[in-house]
Each structure stands twice: as structure tokens, then as C-alpha cells.
Design an enzyme around this catalytic site. Structure first.
Site, PDB file in Angstrom:
ATOM      1  N   LYS A   1      -2.489 -11.634   8.567  1.00 25.45           N
ATOM      2  CA  LYS A   1      -3.918 -11.364   8.829  1.00 25.45           C
ATOM      3  C   LYS A   1      -4.706 -12.671   8.739  1.00 25.45           C
ATOM      4  CE  LYS A   1      -3.984  -6.547   7.399  1.00 25.45           C
ATOM      5  NZ  LYS A   1      -4.711  -5.421   6.826  1.00 25.45           N
TER       6      LYS A   1
ATOM      7  N   GLU B   1       0.820  -1.213   0.000  1.00 20.18           N
ATOM      8  CA  GLU B   1       0.000   0.000   0.000  1.00 20.18           C
ATOM      9  C   GLU B   1       0.855   1.266   0.000  1.00 20.18           C
ATOM     10  OE1 GLU B   1      -2.701  -0.628   3.318  1.00 20.18           O
ATOM     11  OE2 GLU B   1      -4.029  -1.792   2.015  1.00 20.18           O
TER      12      GLU B   1
ATOM     13  N   ASP C   1      -8.534  -8.773   3.786  1.00 21.63           N
ATOM     14  CA  ASP C   1      -8.339  -7.662   4.719  1.00 21.63           C
ATOM     15  C   ASP C   1      -9.499  -7.533   5.701  1.00 21.63           C
ATOM     16  OD1 ASP C   1      -7.315  -5.447   5.893  1.00 21.63           O
ATOM     17  OD2 ASP C   1      -7.645  -4.075   4.228  1.00 21.63           O
TER      18      ASP C   1
ATOM     19  N   GLU D   1     -13.001  -2.181  11.707  1.00 21.14           N
ATOM     20  CA  GLU D   1     -12.891  -1.438  10.450  1.00 21.14           C
ATOM     21  C   GLU D   1     -13.976  -1.815   9.436  1.00 21.14           C
ATOM     22  OE1 GLU D   1      -9.038  -1.751   8.625  1.00 21.14           O
ATOM     23  OE2 GLU D   1      -9.735  -0.878   6.743  1.00 21.14           O
TER      24      GLU D   1
HETATM   25  C1  GCU Z   1      -6.202  -1.989   5.668  1.00 17.90           C
HETATM   26  C2  GCU Z   1      -6.546  -0.669   6.258  1.00 17.90           C
HETATM   27  C3  GCU Z   1      -5.404   0.295   6.192  1.00 17.90           C
HETATM   28  C4  GCU Z   1      -4.201  -0.345   6.846  1.00 17.90           C
HETATM   29  C5  GCU Z   1      -3.912  -1.674   6.188  1.00 17.90           C
HETATM   30  C6  GCU Z   1      -2.831  -2.460   6.891  1.00 17.90           C
HETATM   31  O1  GCU Z   1      -6.015  -1.879   4.294  1.00 17.90           O
HETATM   32  O2  GCU Z   1      -7.644  -0.133   5.582  1.00 17.90           O
HETATM   33  O3  GCU Z   1      -5.776   1.460   6.862  1.00 17.90           O
HETATM   34  O4  GCU Z   1      -3.102   0.480   6.722  1.00 17.90           O
HETATM   35  O5  GCU Z   1      -5.053  -2.483   6.251  1.00 17.90           O
HETATM   36  O6  GCU Z   1      -3.167  -3.389   7.595  1.00 17.90           O
HETATM   37  O7  GCU Z   1      -1.667  -2.176   6.724  1.00 17.90           O
END
Ligand code: GCU
Length: 857
Positions: A398, A324, A403, A431
Site C-alpha cells: 500500500k 486482519e 491504510d 474508502e
Molecule cells: C482495509 C479495509 C478492509 C480491507 C483491508 C485490506 O483495512 O478497510 O476492508 O480488507 O484494508 O486491504 O486488506
């Protein structure tokens, strides 16, 4: 009666009738003989550590013989916490004095210590062998005195023994000799807190750690948090966002961070930090952050030594890299093992660990490519590295491959890494599961993951045993949960959400505990031992994950929320046509991701053969994961006998109907629990009931349009009791299109774009009777518009759109996040009545309205 109900509602929303409410609560409290409740102000800040006074004489009797003297054999901060907590808890629950001393008294006593310390005090004491963090509670007769020994394998174990003992008393159990030890060494929480005081995916206020770029001056809440964590056996806390601030490792920031470690230390909670792998360049000003560069290696070494000088019990580093948008080893064509091992070498002499996150994926996938699949990423990135990580590296995975969706299969990576330490990453912060505005008790979901037998090497290898290190004989491993408590007095906002933090700690300690054991313990500690209270709350919580799944995302599709935004309300199509890979692959014929080996992405082949076989075949794939694994037509018949499309409709109606029972079930407890938490929870349950209808309608309408197949029960698309706002006679209100269309009834709403009030009026032609009137409106974050409902010109309800929504809902748009329902029960209607809704805009909130629904009661 009807008017009384209306008044009650008004009280809650406006808070103007506090005195009347208070008097009412006293009357009820006296009626139910629970004056203690009415006298206490309950903010929820004590969490489950309430230690309420035991007043029942027969319950008290069994504790009458407990010693009033506590002997502490050591003077360490954790040892002091243990003895202090025992005195505090017993004093609070039993009344009278409990004194702490360092020498054995001439009388009965509790004696706390490690085996060495106890031997020193009591040479004849013979205790069991204790694991480092384990404890044993036993009784000893010494010169005619009774000694209650709480032995800990370490001071931390001693502390856990004390909390165990106090929990027994609070739940009115007999204190019996007992010995326990935790399932795994890593039992951490992650907080995604930013230095500016915000929390990524936090739904309960600002950070308890940071504000304005610095560590807070007052860290009282931090030590209280440490105490809560320790009380359920949690031993580590990563205090900053996994999307780590590049200032984290700067010397001045580390000095500030050391204060947090100091606040957590007395509770045996080791602080750790999320670090960015580009820190050697960003903080150290090196020309590179290539993990194999000797200067970079030396930098990490020095930085780690510097940290340990400030924080001798520092836990280690959490790493999010190549994920990300975060930089990582791939920048230099290095792999995660090469990067993790550099950090691990630096930490090893200090007994620190690296938690390297398995959440590595490409968010720019090609939606048109039917073989592309984000779920594959964890395995594809890490499988080949199995066995290449240092012994103090743990891969933090995870629970599911995507997610934290409302339902996912377990990540295949758990079975693929057989020579590598692993920890499961769970999410307490909700979340994708209602952001602590919906009650969703997640322990059953976590247990489903932990109990999944991966059948690695064709033998029993449940996920819990893999992460405990049992299945493949690994030295390290365990549990991590993203928690994100905030400054909200109640830590997580929803009083019911605290069960998730408690339950997480309990499961990390012992994943074999049942859901019932966990929820029952939490309820008793949090709300007392009244059987009606306990059974009602246990029942509400127990089924709440299932209910949430029903009205959000069924059959393994994911939560069906706005996935590229705030992940809260419905936003079905947001999953499609982008690179994020949370696709549902819906068209007019069918739906679901084909992840089979035969025709799909091949993801299923990442599981060990026995499990893969179950998922690969439509005849054995469980219904709840069907659309995660397969693409099928809407009229495909499930094992349950229903078609996919009818299941979608029915489950959404069933789920919303179940959510609607929460408030009335909760109301049966009025007077049996304190007024503060009663009212707060009631308001949340009423909100949830309304938002579940938003979800139900959005998802059902969307499926109806997509599939073209009608609901066999005739509900979807037919709302005979509804009056669309845009169809009412308007003074000042103008129609607007709502995006996505499925989040407003008929795709439209009305807004008032003038400074003064606007009105909507309708002539009702309902047969005489008692009705419930629901107003569906949008509570947009900035502003507090007011609404008033008038019947034949006389006001019957009035409320303010006052942002009960998660703080992350900062969008100004009318959509599935902001759509909110206000319900007025018990309204007497006659044919020909005139109903008027007045909306008074406030700041950027144009008092938007979607529809009014009038149903017979
Ligand atoms: C999800 C979440 C993000 C977070 C990411 C992670 O995508 O929405 O806010 O940074 O998980 O676990 O790194």
C-alpha cells in the site's frame, strides 16, 4: 428569483417536475448552441469512452483525410477488439462508415498488427523495436496510397495504440507519429467483490461479477469494464475480495470464474484470483496447509494446473495472509517468502505471478504501549526476507504504511526491499476519502507518493522507479489499484470519481505524466472540449484532495473518521484505545504519534538515512506529516507560522468554504453539459458542501474540547445563526443524545417517535432581508422520512431523506455518517416571521433534526 431557486431545489430532490426541467434544459441548450447534449441520455456508463460526434467544422477538417478502411492483420480476439474499436470510435466521432478487412485495399488505410504481421503484409515496412505491450503509430506511402500503421509489440500493444489514436481525435489533437510503451508489466486492478454480490468497500452498487453465490449469468458489464481498463492500458483484474471466499478454488467455482476470464480476454485483461492460504485444507481437505508440507506443495501445483486448463491466460494469485484475521504461514511458524514461493513454483511454468500483499500487521496492538506502532509492521515483517522471494513473486505494498488515509508518508518498505519485486497498491475506491459522495481527485496524492525520493543507497530512488524495477534492476513490478466498480450505471457512482480510475491507468502507464495532463484528458473525453467546461472541471478536480484533507484530517493525523466502522464520516476518538493502531495519541496537552528514533516508536529509522533525517527533526519535518511523525503540544508553531490548533481550526473552515464553492462553480456549466450528469453532480456537490460542514464542526469542536484553546477567529463553538432543534418549540419531537457527541451540534438532536408528523417551531427575529435556511438532519438508511419547511404557515421547501449516502452507511444511528444538510437559498424574511419544520417519520427513520441555520445572503 428566490422562489425560482427554491423550485429548482425541489425538482432535484423529488423529481416531480421533470417536464419543466427538460424544457428548461432544451431552452438553455439552444441558447448555448449545444443541442446534441440535450438530445442524449447520459448515464455515465460510457465513462470516458464517449466518442461524441465532432461538430466543429475546423476541428473536423484535420481528420478529413483519414482513411475509411481498417486492415487487421490478425484474427485474435484482442486484434479484433482493436480493429472493431477503431471503427466504432471513428464512426462515432467523425460520422460515416469505417470498414474492417483483412487484406490491403487499393486505397488509403489504417493497418494494425504486430511487427511480424505487418512485415508479412508490407515487406518494406520498417518499424521501431517495440516493447511487448508498446505501440507505434506511423505513416507510410505505398503506391501513392497513405497508410496509417498502428504497430503493437503484441496484440495488446496494438489495442493500446488504437485507444491512443482515438484519444487524440476525441481531444481534437493532430494524429502525429508516436511510440509509447508502459512503465511496468504489472498494471492491475483488484476488485473486492464477494460471491454473494456485495463488494467490500464498494460504493457503487452490487458486483458486476457475482450474485447469489455464483458468477452472474449476464457478463455484459464485465466486458465493458475490460474495455474501460484496456483503454487506459490496464492489463490485469483480480475479481474477488482479498478477504477471499474459501470456495474460490473449488472446481465448480473455477468453472464459473472461467467465464469472467473469457469476458475480459478480448480486451487483453488477464483475470487473477485472491486465494486463501488455508485452501489446501478448506478446499483440498488436507490435514494441513503448512506451505512446506509436500502434500500442500503438490496440492497447489495440481490446483494451478487445473486453473490453467480452464483459463490459459490466468494472471496469478493475490494473497492476503496473516492479516486482519486471515490465516497465513505464521500458523506454522513459516514466513511469507516460504508461502509465496510455493505458489510461485506452481505458477512459473504457466507464466503466472504471485502478488503477495505487504499488508501484514497485528490488529491487537497494546494502545498503552508507547513503542507499539502499526506503521512499522510492513518493514518489520518483510525486510529480513528481501531476496528470498522467487522471481515471479511481487510484494504488493500500500502507498502508505497504515491504510489509504487522506495523507500518509510512503511506506518505508519500498526502499527496504532491494532484491524483491514490488508493486504499489493504490485505492480508487474512496474508502477513507469520501466514498464517492465527496469529489476527491486522487492523482495528486498518488503522484506525491510516486515522486517521493526515498534516497535508498544515498541516491535518487523515487518510489515510481523502484516499483518499475529501474532502481534496483528488478524484472517485474508495477501498479495495483483497488477499484470496486459496481452495477451503478456510472461504475463508481460519482461522475467525478471516474477521473480516478482513468488517472490510475494513465499513471500506471506513465507515472511521469502531470496531474494537469491527466485531468485535462479525462475532462475532454468525458465532458467535451468546450474551453469553459474543461477549465471549470479541471480546476474543481485539481484541488479537491487538498480540500478534502483540509476539512477531514490535517497534518498527517489520518482521515479522523470512524476507523473501526465504515470509514466515512467523522469519528475522531474511534482511532484511540483499541488494538487497530491508527492512533492519534491526543490528550489535553498535545497530539500526534511520536515515531522518532530518539524518543518514539523508531518507525522513522526504517527510512533510508537521508529521508529519516528529514522526518526525525522537527525543524525539517514537513507540516503535512508533522503529527504522523511527532507528538507536539497544541500550541506548537508550524513552519507556516500558525500553531497546530489554529491550523486545525483554519484548515477546517477553509476546506468547508472551498467545498461550498463546488456547486455554484458547477452551476456555471448549466446548459453546456448534458442535464443528467449535470443534475447528478450538482446534487452530490450540494451534499458534499453540507457534509464538509459536519466534518468541520465535528473536528473543530473536538479539538476545542480536547485542547481547551479557543479559535483565535472566534468561530468554533459560536454559531450565532443556528437554532438548535432541542431549543425549538416542539410538537412531538423529543431530544436524544448523539454519539459521538461531536457529530451533532451541542451533542444533541431530536427525533419524532410517533407515526404521524412532528413539528418544530421558532419565532425569528431577523432583520428584513434575503436569507439562506439550512436544515441539518440525519438521513438514516432504512426509511425515507419527509421534511417540510413552512414560513408563517406557508410551505417553502419539501424533501425526502432518500439515502444519497454510500450503501455501506447501513447504520441506523444519528452520527457523522448520516448527518446531512438541506439548504434553501433566497428566502425573504421579515422580523417576527415564524418558521416551522415538519418531520414525517418513515419506517425506522424518525425524521431526526439537529439544527436550523439561517444566514444572510
Ligand atoms: C482495509 C479495509 C478492509 C480491507 C483491508 C485490506 O483495512 O478497510 O476492508 O480488507 O484494508 O486491504 O486488506
Amino acid at each position: 428569483m428566490a422562489m425560482l431557486m427554491i423550485e429548482e431545489k425541489r425538482d432535484r430532490k423529488t423529481g416531480v417536475c421533470g417536464l419543466r426541467r427538460f424544457l428548461r434544459s432544451i431552452t438553455l441548450a439552444v441558447l448555448f448552441g449545444s443541442t446534441v447534449w440535450a438530445a442524449q441520455a447520459e448515464t455515465g456508463s460510457a465513462g470516458w469512452l464517449r466518442y461524441s460526434r465532432i461538430t466543429d467544422p475546423s476541428a473536423l477538417q484535420q481528420y478529413r483525410s483519414l482513411p475509411r478502411q481498417i486492415v487487421r492483420a490478425d484474427t485474435s480476439p484482442v486484434g479484433q477488439s482493436a480493429s472493431g474499436e477503431l471503427a466504432r470510435g471513428l464512426r462515432s466521432m467523425l460520422g460515416g462508415e469505417f470498414r474492417v478487412s483483412s487484406a490491403l485495399p487499393d486505397g488509403d488505410a489504417f493497418v494494425l498488427g504486430t511487427p511480424q504481421e505487418l512485415h508479412h503484409l508490407l515487406p518494406q515496412w520498417r518499424g521501431p523495436d517495440l516493447a511487448e505491450e508498446g505501440f507505434a503509430v506511423s505513416k507510410l506511402n505505398e503506391h501513392g496510397h497513405r497508410l496509417w500503421i498502428v504497430a503493437g509489440g503484441s496484440q495488446r500493444g496494438e489495442l493500446y495504440g488504437v485507444f491512443h489514436l482515438l484519444e487524440q481525435v476525441a481531444e481534437l489533437h493532430e494524429i502525429a507519429p508516436d511510440a509509447e510503451s508502459p512503465s511496468a508489466p504489472i498494471r492491475w486492478v483488484n476488485q473486492w467483490d464477494n460471491f454473494d454480490g456485495s463488494i467490500e468497500r464498494g460504493y457503487a452498487g452490487r458486483s458486476i461479477f457475482f450474485e447469489g453465490g455464483h458468477v452472474r449469468g449476464d457478463l455484459t458489464r464485465v466486458s465493458e469494464y475490460g474495455r474501460l481498463l484496456a483503454s487506459v492500458g490496464l492489463n490485469g483484474c483480480t475479481v474477488n475480495n482479498v478477504n477471499s471466499d474459501l470456495r474460490t478454488l473449488q472446481p465448480e467455482m473455477l468453472r464459473e470464474l472461467a467465464r469472467i476470464a473469457d469476458a475480459l480476454r478480448p480486451w487483453g485483461v488477464r483475470m487473477s484470483l485472491s486465494v486463501d492460504l488455508s485452501s489446501p485444507q478448506a478446499v483440498g481437505h488436507l490435514s494441513t496447509f503448512d506451505p512446506l508440507d509436500p502434500q500442500v506443495i503438490a496440492w497447489w501445483q495440481q490446483k494451478t494446473d487445473e486453473i490453467y486448463k480452464l483459463i490459459p491466460d490466468f494472471g496469478g494469485f493475490v494473497v492476503k495472509a496473516d492479516s486482519e484475521g486471515r490465516l497465513g504461514p505464521s500458523h506454522y511458524r513459516r514466513n511469507p517468502a516460504q508461502a509465496a514461493n510455493v505458489l510461485a513454483h506452481a505458477l512459473l511454468p504457466h507464466h503466472g505471478v504471485v502478488l503477495y500483499r505487504g499488508f501484514v500487521y497485528n490488529q491487537h496492538l497494546d494502545w498503552h504501549d508507547l513503542k507499539a506502532d502499526r506503521a512499522r509492521a510492513g518493514y518489520d515483517n518483510f525486510r529480513a526476507l528481501d531476496g528470498k522471494f522467487e522471481p515471479n513473486v511481487v510484494i504488493q505494498i500500500k502507498n502508505g504504511p497504515i491504510d489509504f488515509q487522506v495523507r500518509e508518508p510512503v511506506s518505508p518498505l519500498f526502499a527496504a526491499l532491494q532484491h524483491t519485486n514490488q508493486a504499489i497498491e493504490l485505492q480508487v475506491t474512496q474508502e477513507y476519502t469520501g466514498q464517492q459522495r465527496h469529489m476527491v481527485f486522487l492523482v495528486p496524492m498518488w503522484k506525491t507518493a510516486l515522486d517521493t525520493d526515498m534516497r535508498a543507497q544515498n541516491r535518487s530512488t523515487p518510489v515510481k522507479e523502484i516499483i518499475e524495477g529501474k532502481s534496483f534492476h528488478r524484472p517485474l513490478g508495477g501498479f495495483v489499484a483497488v477499484v470496486n466498480v459496481g452495477l451503478d450505471e456510472n461504475w463508481l457512482h460519482h461522475p467525478m470519481a471516474m477521473a480516478n480510475l482513468y488517472g490510475y491507468g494513465k499513471l500506471a502507464w506513465d507515472p511521469d505524466l502531470t496531474t494537469d495532463q491527466i485531468i485535462d484528458g479525462w475532462t475532454r473525453l468525458t465532458f467535451g472540449n468546450n474551453p469553459k467546461v474543461v477549465s471549470t472541471i479541471d480546476d474543481l478536480q485539481r484541488n479537491s484532495w487538498h480540500v478534502y484533507e483540509e476539512y477531514t484530517g490535517p497534518l498527517g493525523l489520518g482521515t479522523l473518521t470512524d476507523i473501526i466502522g465504515i470509514h466515512y464520516g467523522p469519528g475522531i476518538e474511534s482511532a484511540e484505545r483499541n488494538g487497530w493502531g491508527q492512533w492519534i495519541r491526543a490528550d489535553h496537552q498535545g497530539i500526534g504519534m511520536d515515531r522518532t528514533v530518539a524518543t518514539g516508536t523508531g518507525y522513522i529509522g526504517q527510512y533510508p538515512p537521508e529521508l529519516a533525517k528529514i522526518y526525525e527533526s522537527l525543524s525539517t519535518c514537513p507540516d503535512e506529516l508533522l503529527l504522523f511523525m511527532h507528538h507536539v503540544p497544541y500550541n506548537y508553531v508550524l513552519h507556516s507560522g500558525k500553531t497546530v490548533i489554529q491550523h486545525v481550526y483554519d484548515s477546517h473552515y477553509d476546506g468547508a468554504a472551498a467545498a461550498a464553492t463546488y456547486a455554484p462553480r458547477w452551476q456555471t456549466l448549466h446548459g453546456l453539459i448534458d442535464e443528467e450528469r449535470y443534475q447528478r453532480t450538482l446534487a452530490l456537490f450540494e451534499y458534499q458542501a453540507g457534509h464538509a460542514i459536519v466534518w468541520r464542526d465535528a473536528v473543530s469542536e473536538w479539538f476545542l474540547r480536547m485542547s481547551g484553546i479557543a479559535d483565535a477567529a472566534g468561530r468554533v463553538g459560536h454559531y450565532p445563526d443556528r437554532i438548535e432543534a432541542e431549543a425549538m418549540q416542539s410538537d412531538g419531537y423529543t431530544p436524544v443524545e448523539v454519539t459521538p457527541w461531536e457529530t451533532a451540534s451541542g451533542g444533541k438532536a431530536v427525533t419524532c417517535n410517533r407515526a404521524t408528523a412532528c413539528t418544530l417551531t421558532a419565532k425569528l427575529n431577523k432583520p428584513a432581508g434575503i436569507y439562506q435556511i439550512a436544515v441539518q438532519y440525519f438521513d438514516i438508511h432504512p426509511g425515507a422520512a419527509q421534511y417540510e419547511v413552512l414560513l408563517n404557515g406557508k410551505g417553502i421547501a419539501h424533501w425526502t431523506a432518500d439515502n444519497t449516502l454510500p450503501p455501506a452507511v447501513a447504520d441506523k444511528t444519528l452520527d457523522g455518517h448520516t448527518s446531512t444538510r438541506f439548504t434553501i437559498p433566497g428566502v425573504k424574511l421579515e422580523p417576527g416571521d415564524t418558521l416551522t419544520l415538519r418531520g414525517i417519520p418513515n419506517r425506522a427513520e424518525p425524521a431526526p433534526v439537529d439544527y436550523i441555520e439561517i444566514t444572510k445572503q
